[in-house]
Design a protein around this motif. Structure first.
Motif, PDB file in Angstrom:
ATOM      1  N   PHE A 206       0.806  -1.217   0.000  1.00 57.17           N
ATOM      2  CA  PHE A 206       0.000   0.000   0.000  1.00 57.17           C
ATOM      3  C   PHE A 206       0.846   1.277   0.000  1.00 57.17           C
ATOM      4  O   PHE A 206       0.361   2.332  -0.409  1.00 57.17           O
ATOM      5  CB  PHE A 206      -0.925   0.005   1.218  1.00 57.17           C
ATOM      6  N   TYR A 207       2.084   1.179   0.458  1.00 53.61           N
ATOM      7  CA  TYR A 207       2.939   2.372   0.565  1.00 53.61           C
ATOM      8  C   TYR A 207       4.196   2.150  -0.274  1.00 53.61           C
ATOM      9  O   TYR A 207       5.105   1.421   0.115  1.00 53.61           O
ATOM     10  CB  TYR A 207       3.299   2.647   2.024  1.00 53.61           C
ATOM     11  N   ARG A 208       4.217   2.774  -1.443  1.00 49.86           N
ATOM     12  CA  ARG A 208       5.284   2.529  -2.403  1.00 49.86           C
ATOM     13  C   ARG A 208       6.627   3.077  -1.949  1.00 49.86           C
ATOM     14  O   ARG A 208       7.661   2.670  -2.459  1.00 49.86           O
ATOM     15  CB  ARG A 208       4.902   3.118  -3.759  1.00 49.86           C
ATOM     16  N   GLU A 209       6.654   4.023  -0.988  1.00 49.55           N
ATOM     17  CA  GLU A 209       7.900   4.628  -0.537  1.00 49.55           C
ATOM     18  C   GLU A 209       8.333   4.089   0.823  1.00 49.55           C
ATOM     19  O   GLU A 209       9.088   4.741   1.541  1.00 49.55           O
ATOM     20  CB  GLU A 209       7.754   6.145  -0.478  1.00 49.55           C
ATOM     21  N   MET A 210       7.877   2.891   1.164  1.00 43.20           N
ATOM     22  CA  MET A 210       8.187   2.327   2.469  1.00 43.20           C
ATOM     23  C   MET A 210       8.660   0.893   2.316  1.00 43.20           C
ATOM     24  O   MET A 210       8.184   0.150   1.464  1.00 43.20           O
ATOM     25  CB  MET A 210       6.956   2.364   3.379  1.00 43.20           C
ATOM     26  N   ARG A 211       9.632   0.514   3.142  1.00 49.44           N
ATOM     27  CA  ARG A 211      10.037  -0.876   3.281  1.00 49.44           C
ATOM     28  C   ARG A 211       9.824  -1.266   4.734  1.00 49.44           C
ATOM     29  O   ARG A 211      10.140  -0.492   5.643  1.00 49.44           O
ATOM     30  CB  ARG A 211      11.511  -1.071   2.884  1.00 49.44           C
ATOM     31  N   SER A 212       9.300  -2.454   4.953  1.00 51.57           N
ATOM     32  CA  SER A 212       8.942  -2.853   6.309  1.00 51.57           C
ATOM     33  C   SER A 212       9.153  -4.343   6.487  1.00 51.57           C
ATOM     34  O   SER A 212       9.129  -5.123   5.541  1.00 51.57           O
ATOM     35  CB  SER A 212       7.479  -2.488   6.597  1.00 51.57           C
ATOM     36  N   SER A 213       9.356  -4.740   7.743  1.00 50.58           N
ATOM     37  CA  SER A 213       9.500  -6.143   8.105  1.00 50.58           C
ATOM     38  C   SER A 213       9.175  -6.276   9.584  1.00 50.58           C
ATOM     39  O   SER A 213       9.009  -5.285  10.299  1.00 50.58           O
ATOM     40  CB  SER A 213      10.918  -6.653   7.803  1.00 50.58           C
ATOM     41  N   GLY A 214       9.114  -7.516  10.050  1.00 51.85           N
ATOM     42  CA  GLY A 214       8.756  -7.767  11.443  1.00 51.85           C
ATOM     43  C   GLY A 214       7.434  -8.501  11.526  1.00 51.85           C
ATOM     44  O   GLY A 214       6.813  -8.828  10.510  1.00 51.85           O
ATOM     45  N   ASN A 215       6.997  -8.760  12.755  1.00 52.82           N
ATOM     46  CA  ASN A 215       5.808  -9.568  12.972  1.00 52.82           C
ATOM     47  C   ASN A 215       4.767  -8.810  13.775  1.00 52.82           C
ATOM     48  O   ASN A 215       5.099  -7.997  14.639  1.00 52.82           O
ATOM     49  CB  ASN A 215       6.169 -10.859  13.718  1.00 52.82           C
TER      50      ASN A 215
END
Length: 279
Positions: A206-215
């Motif tokens: 949903f957010y093209r300028e974001m990278r994310s990880s985790g639980n």
């Protein structure tokens, strides 16, 4: 044919024959489109056959390209009720280009490839007398660098003005998420439940300028009118990481407890690291 969001382009070739009386005509049409485009998306080769017997139209259509394989067959009564019985089958078909027509803000790095069927039975002129059943046997998602897929068939239905999520389970590394509930089209009310574990990489869809990880462990409900829904539930985030392209550092080692209610999201407690220091 005018579709402002997805203007069509291509050349239609056809053979048409007709016979019989004006009251009970018999028409047969064979058609072919060598290279159909919707906006900038190539749909590919289209072939089909239409047969009219009195007021009953039967059809067979096929569309194929490197990104899709779709076939359609069924019948349609050319009456005010437009009673129909049609089946659409799709295999190794990319859904993301067409989803962007309706959700243009969706990340360009999100892809979705699916196999399944759509069955339409009832009166097209009256949604209260229409049943649409969708079964997705295979769904392969790629959210930038995070893959996810369905576990078991996804089953959706439009039944007498109510959209039902009968079965929806999404799995991936750190993800086992279930969705169920209904959306009423008569009263414009929603009642959906989501529960399970989700990898924060899902945010990249949903957010093209974001990278994310985790639980994240999630228990959430959405209730109320479609134009003003009320969210409730809670989520627990562990070892999360969020990086926005405009910032020099990522927010990492996120551990938090969140509550959702009618007023918004409440941070119960949260700790993280930013630029080597605690937040």
């Amino acid at each position: 044919m005018s579709f402002p969001r997805a203007p069509l382009s291509g050349i239609l070739q056809f053979d048409a024959t007709g016979a019989g009386t004006f009251e009970t005509p018999r028409y047969d049409v064979k058609l072919n489109i060598a290279d159909l485009f919707a906006a900038d998306e190539g749909i590919g080769q289209i072939t089909g056959r239409l047969s009219l017997r009195g007021e009953m139209l039967t059809m067979e259509m096929d569309a194929s390209s490197r990104r899709l394989s779709v076939s359609a067959s069924g019948r349609l009564a050319l009456t005010p009720e437009m009673d129909a019985e049609m089946t659409f089958r799709f295999s190794d078909t990319s859904l993301d280009p067409y989803l962007r027509f309706f959700a243009p803000k969706m990340s360009p790095y999100t892809t979705a490839v699916a196999d399944g069927t759509i069955r339409v039975v009832g009166e097209l002129a009256d949604i209260d007398h229409l049943l649409v059943e969708t079964t997705v046997d295979k769904l392969q998602l790629k959210l930038f660098d995070y893959p996810a897929a369905n576990q078991g068939p996804i089953q959706l239905a439009l039944n007498r003005h109510v959209v039902e999520v009968k079965r929806f389970r999404l799995v991936g590394e750190g993800t086992a998420l279930e969705l169920s509930g209904t959306v009423g089209l008569h009263d414009n009310r929603i009642a959906l439940d989501a529960s399970g574990d989700a990898n924060l990489a899902i945010l990249q869809a949903f957010y093209r300028e974001m990278r994310s990880s985790g639980n994240a462990s999630l228990q959430a409900q959405v209730r109320g009118p479609l134009d003003n829904p009320v969210f409730s539930g809670n989520a627990a985030i562990s070892t999360g990481r969020i990086r926005h392209f405009s910032l020099p550092h990522s927010l990492q080692d996120i551990n938090a407890r969140l509550d959702f209610d009618a007023q918004g999201i409440r941070i119960v407690d949260a700790v993280a690291q930013l630029g080597g220091g605690p937040v």
